[in-house]
Design a protein around this motif. Structure first.
Motif, PDB file in Angstrom:
ATOM      1  N   PHE A  38       0.801  -1.220   0.000  1.00  0.00           N
ATOM      2  CA  PHE A  38       0.000   0.000   0.000  1.00  0.00           C
ATOM      3  C   PHE A  38       0.835   1.271   0.000  1.00  0.00           C
ATOM      4  O   PHE A  38       0.337   2.331  -0.377  1.00  0.00           O
ATOM      5  CB  PHE A  38      -0.961   0.001   1.189  1.00  0.00           C
ATOM      6  CG  PHE A  38      -2.055  -1.003   1.028  1.00  0.00           C
ATOM      7  CD1 PHE A  38      -2.973  -0.889   0.006  1.00  0.00           C
ATOM      8  CD2 PHE A  38      -2.149  -2.083   1.881  1.00  0.00           C
ATOM      9  CE1 PHE A  38      -3.978  -1.827  -0.163  1.00  0.00           C
ATOM     10  CE2 PHE A  38      -3.147  -3.025   1.724  1.00  0.00           C
ATOM     11  CZ  PHE A  38      -4.071  -2.895   0.703  1.00  0.00           C
ATOM     12  N   SER A  39       2.090   1.198   0.386  1.00  0.00           N
ATOM     13  CA  SER A  39       2.908   2.412   0.334  1.00  0.00           C
ATOM     14  C   SER A  39       3.444   2.654  -1.077  1.00  0.00           C
ATOM     15  O   SER A  39       3.542   3.799  -1.514  1.00  0.00           O
ATOM     16  CB  SER A  39       4.061   2.325   1.329  1.00  0.00           C
ATOM     17  OG  SER A  39       4.943   1.289   0.949  1.00  0.00           O
ATOM     18  N   ALA A  40       3.792   1.602  -1.798  1.00  0.00           N
ATOM     19  CA  ALA A  40       4.328   1.769  -3.144  1.00  0.00           C
ATOM     20  C   ALA A  40       3.224   1.909  -4.186  1.00  0.00           C
ATOM     21  O   ALA A  40       3.381   2.652  -5.153  1.00  0.00           O
ATOM     22  CB  ALA A  40       5.224   0.597  -3.500  1.00  0.00           C
ATOM     23  N   GLN A  41       2.115   1.197  -4.019  1.00  0.00           N
ATOM     24  CA  GLN A  41       0.971   1.229  -4.919  1.00  0.00           C
ATOM     25  C   GLN A  41       1.371   0.969  -6.368  1.00  0.00           C
ATOM     26  O   GLN A  41       0.992   1.698  -7.277  1.00  0.00           O
ATOM     27  CB  GLN A  41       0.218   2.549  -4.801  1.00  0.00           C
ATOM     28  CG  GLN A  41      -0.439   2.725  -3.468  1.00  0.00           C
ATOM     29  CD  GLN A  41      -1.251   3.986  -3.384  1.00  0.00           C
ATOM     30  OE1 GLN A  41      -1.226   4.811  -4.281  1.00  0.00           O
ATOM     31  NE2 GLN A  41      -1.974   4.134  -2.294  1.00  0.00           N
ATOM     32  N   GLU A  42       2.150  -0.063  -6.557  1.00  0.00           N
ATOM     33  CA  GLU A  42       2.541  -0.506  -7.895  1.00  0.00           C
ATOM     34  C   GLU A  42       2.297  -1.999  -8.003  1.00  0.00           C
ATOM     35  O   GLU A  42       2.219  -2.705  -6.995  1.00  0.00           O
ATOM     36  CB  GLU A  42       4.033  -0.247  -8.142  1.00  0.00           C
ATOM     37  CG  GLU A  42       4.387   1.172  -8.442  1.00  0.00           C
ATOM     38  CD  GLU A  42       5.832   1.289  -8.879  1.00  0.00           C
ATOM     39  OE1 GLU A  42       6.450   0.256  -9.189  1.00  0.00           O
ATOM     40  OE2 GLU A  42       6.336   2.409  -8.889  1.00  0.00           O
ATOM     41  N   LEU A  43       2.215  -2.477  -9.234  1.00  0.00           N
ATOM     42  CA  LEU A  43       2.004  -3.898  -9.452  1.00  0.00           C
ATOM     43  C   LEU A  43       3.218  -4.705  -9.014  1.00  0.00           C
ATOM     44  O   LEU A  43       3.088  -5.768  -8.407  1.00  0.00           O
ATOM     45  CB  LEU A  43       1.687  -4.161 -10.930  1.00  0.00           C
ATOM     46  CG  LEU A  43       1.398  -5.610 -11.287  1.00  0.00           C
ATOM     47  CD1 LEU A  43       0.175  -6.107 -10.541  1.00  0.00           C
ATOM     48  CD2 LEU A  43       1.230  -5.758 -12.777  1.00  0.00           C
ATOM     49  N   ARG A  44       4.420  -4.177  -9.290  1.00  0.00           N
ATOM     50  CA  ARG A  44       5.642  -4.888  -8.874  1.00  0.00           C
ATOM     51  C   ARG A  44       5.730  -5.001  -7.356  1.00  0.00           C
ATOM     52  O   ARG A  44       6.128  -6.032  -6.820  1.00  0.00           O
ATOM     53  CB  ARG A  44       6.890  -4.185  -9.416  1.00  0.00           C
ATOM     54  CG  ARG A  44       7.098  -4.410 -10.887  1.00  0.00           C
ATOM     55  CD  ARG A  44       8.353  -3.747 -11.319  1.00  0.00           C
ATOM     56  NE  ARG A  44       8.097  -2.292 -11.318  1.00  0.00           N
ATOM     57  CZ  ARG A  44       9.009  -1.361 -11.562  1.00  0.00           C
ATOM     58  NH1 ARG A  44      10.244  -1.722 -11.799  1.00  0.00           N
ATOM     59  NH2 ARG A  44       8.693  -0.107 -11.564  1.00  0.00           N
ATOM     60  N   ALA A  45       5.376  -3.937  -6.654  1.00  0.00           N
ATOM     61  CA  ALA A  45       5.405  -3.970  -5.190  1.00  0.00           C
ATOM     62  C   ALA A  45       4.371  -4.951  -4.655  1.00  0.00           C
ATOM     63  O   ALA A  45       4.625  -5.644  -3.654  1.00  0.00           O
ATOM     64  CB  ALA A  45       5.148  -2.585  -4.625  1.00  0.00           C
ATOM     65  N   ALA A  46       3.228  -5.062  -5.299  1.00  0.00           N
ATOM     66  CA  ALA A  46       2.214  -6.019  -4.869  1.00  0.00           C
ATOM     67  C   ALA A  46       2.715  -7.445  -5.064  1.00  0.00           C
ATOM     68  O   ALA A  46       2.525  -8.298  -4.195  1.00  0.00           O
ATOM     69  CB  ALA A  46       0.919  -5.797  -5.643  1.00  0.00           C
ATOM     70  N   ILE A  47       3.361  -7.695  -6.177  1.00  0.00           N
ATOM     71  CA  ILE A  47       3.890  -9.035  -6.437  1.00  0.00           C
ATOM     72  C   ILE A  47       4.988  -9.381  -5.431  1.00  0.00           C
ATOM     73  O   ILE A  47       5.013 -10.475  -4.865  1.00  0.00           O
ATOM     74  CB  ILE A  47       4.397  -9.144  -7.889  1.00  0.00           C
ATOM     75  CG1 ILE A  47       3.213  -9.065  -8.847  1.00  0.00           C
ATOM     76  CG2 ILE A  47       5.172 -10.433  -8.100  1.00  0.00           C
ATOM     77  CD1 ILE A  47       3.605  -8.927 -10.292  1.00  0.00           C
ATOM     78  N   VAL A  48       5.883  -8.441  -5.184  1.00  0.00           N
ATOM     79  CA  VAL A  48       6.957  -8.671  -4.213  1.00  0.00           C
ATOM     80  C   VAL A  48       6.385  -8.843  -2.804  1.00  0.00           C
ATOM     81  O   VAL A  48       6.816  -9.716  -2.048  1.00  0.00           O
ATOM     82  CB  VAL A  48       7.983  -7.516  -4.262  1.00  0.00           C
ATOM     83  CG1 VAL A  48       8.953  -7.595  -3.099  1.00  0.00           C
ATOM     84  CG2 VAL A  48       8.741  -7.534  -5.571  1.00  0.00           C
ATOM     85  N   GLY A  49       5.399  -8.048  -2.421  1.00  0.00           N
ATOM     86  CA  GLY A  49       4.800  -8.149  -1.097  1.00  0.00           C
ATOM     87  C   GLY A  49       4.081  -9.463  -0.883  1.00  0.00           C
ATOM     88  O   GLY A  49       4.227 -10.096   0.167  1.00  0.00           O
ATOM     89  N   ILE A  50       3.326  -9.898  -1.881  1.00  0.00           N
ATOM     90  CA  ILE A  50       2.628 -11.181  -1.760  1.00  0.00           C
ATOM     91  C   ILE A  50       3.619 -12.329  -1.722  1.00  0.00           C
ATOM     92  O   ILE A  50       3.479 -13.265  -0.928  1.00  0.00           O
ATOM     93  CB  ILE A  50       1.606 -11.335  -2.909  1.00  0.00           C
ATOM     94  CG1 ILE A  50       0.469 -10.339  -2.712  1.00  0.00           C
ATOM     95  CG2 ILE A  50       1.068 -12.748  -2.982  1.00  0.00           C
ATOM     96  CD1 ILE A  50      -0.478 -10.237  -3.877  1.00  0.00           C
ATOM     97  N   THR A  51       4.658 -12.252  -2.560  1.00  0.00           N
ATOM     98  CA  THR A  51       5.688 -13.300  -2.541  1.00  0.00           C
ATOM     99  C   THR A  51       6.419 -13.336  -1.206  1.00  0.00           C
ATOM    100  O   THR A  51       6.668 -14.415  -0.651  1.00  0.00           O
ATOM    101  CB  THR A  51       6.690 -13.070  -3.688  1.00  0.00           C
ATOM    102  OG1 THR A  51       5.972 -12.987  -4.920  1.00  0.00           O
ATOM    103  CG2 THR A  51       7.701 -14.179  -3.758  1.00  0.00           C
TER     104      THR A  51
END
Length: 111
Positions: A38-51
Motif C-alpha cells: 500500500f505504500s508503493a501502490q505498484e504492481l511490482r510492489a504487490a507481487i513482491v509483497g505477496i511473494t
C-alpha cells in the motif's frame, strides 16, 4: 485410597498458532507485506509483497511444524549469542532463578 486422575483437555493446552505458524510472526510479516504493497501502490510492489508474505508464511509453518515454540528458542539463541558473533562464551551456567545468591565456593569451581 486411589489417586484421582484429572484429564488435561487439549483445547486449553494448545500453542498459539495462526494459519499454521507462530501468531506474531505471521501477523507481523503480513503487516510488513501490506505496508509494502500500500505504500508503493505498484504492481511490482504487490507481487513482491505477496511473494514475501507467502515465503514467510511457509517458513513460519515449517518452524511451527518442527517445534511450535521455535520463536522463543530463536530469541533465546539471539540473547545468548550477543550482539556480535565474537561475543560467544564457552560456558553458560545454569540459573534456577535470577534472585539466587551463589556462594563464593561455588563460583570458584567453574573458573
Amino acid at each position: 485410597m486411589a489417586l484421582r486422575a484429572i484429564p488435561i483437555r487439549r483445547a486449553g493446552n494448545r500453542d498459539n498458532l495462526f494459519m499454521g505458524g507462530d501468531r506474531e510472526f505471521v501477523m507481523f510479516s503480513g503487516l510488513v507485506a501490506g505496508a509494502l504493497i500500500f505504500s508503493a501502490q505498484e504492481l511490482r510492489a504487490a507481487i513482491v509483497g505477496i511473494t514475501l508474505w507467502l515465503c514467510s508464511l511457509y517458513l513460519a509453518r515449517l518452524a511451527a511444524k518442527s517445534d511450535p515454540k521455535m520463536r522463543f528458542i530463536y530469541l533465546r539463541h539471539l540473547r545468548y549469542r550477543g550482539s556480535r558473533v565474537g561475543n560467544l562464551r564457552g560456558y553458560y551456567p545454569a540459573r534456577s532463578t535470577p534472585f539466587r545468591e551463589n556462594p563464593n565456593s561455588q563460583g570458584k569451581q567453574y573458573r
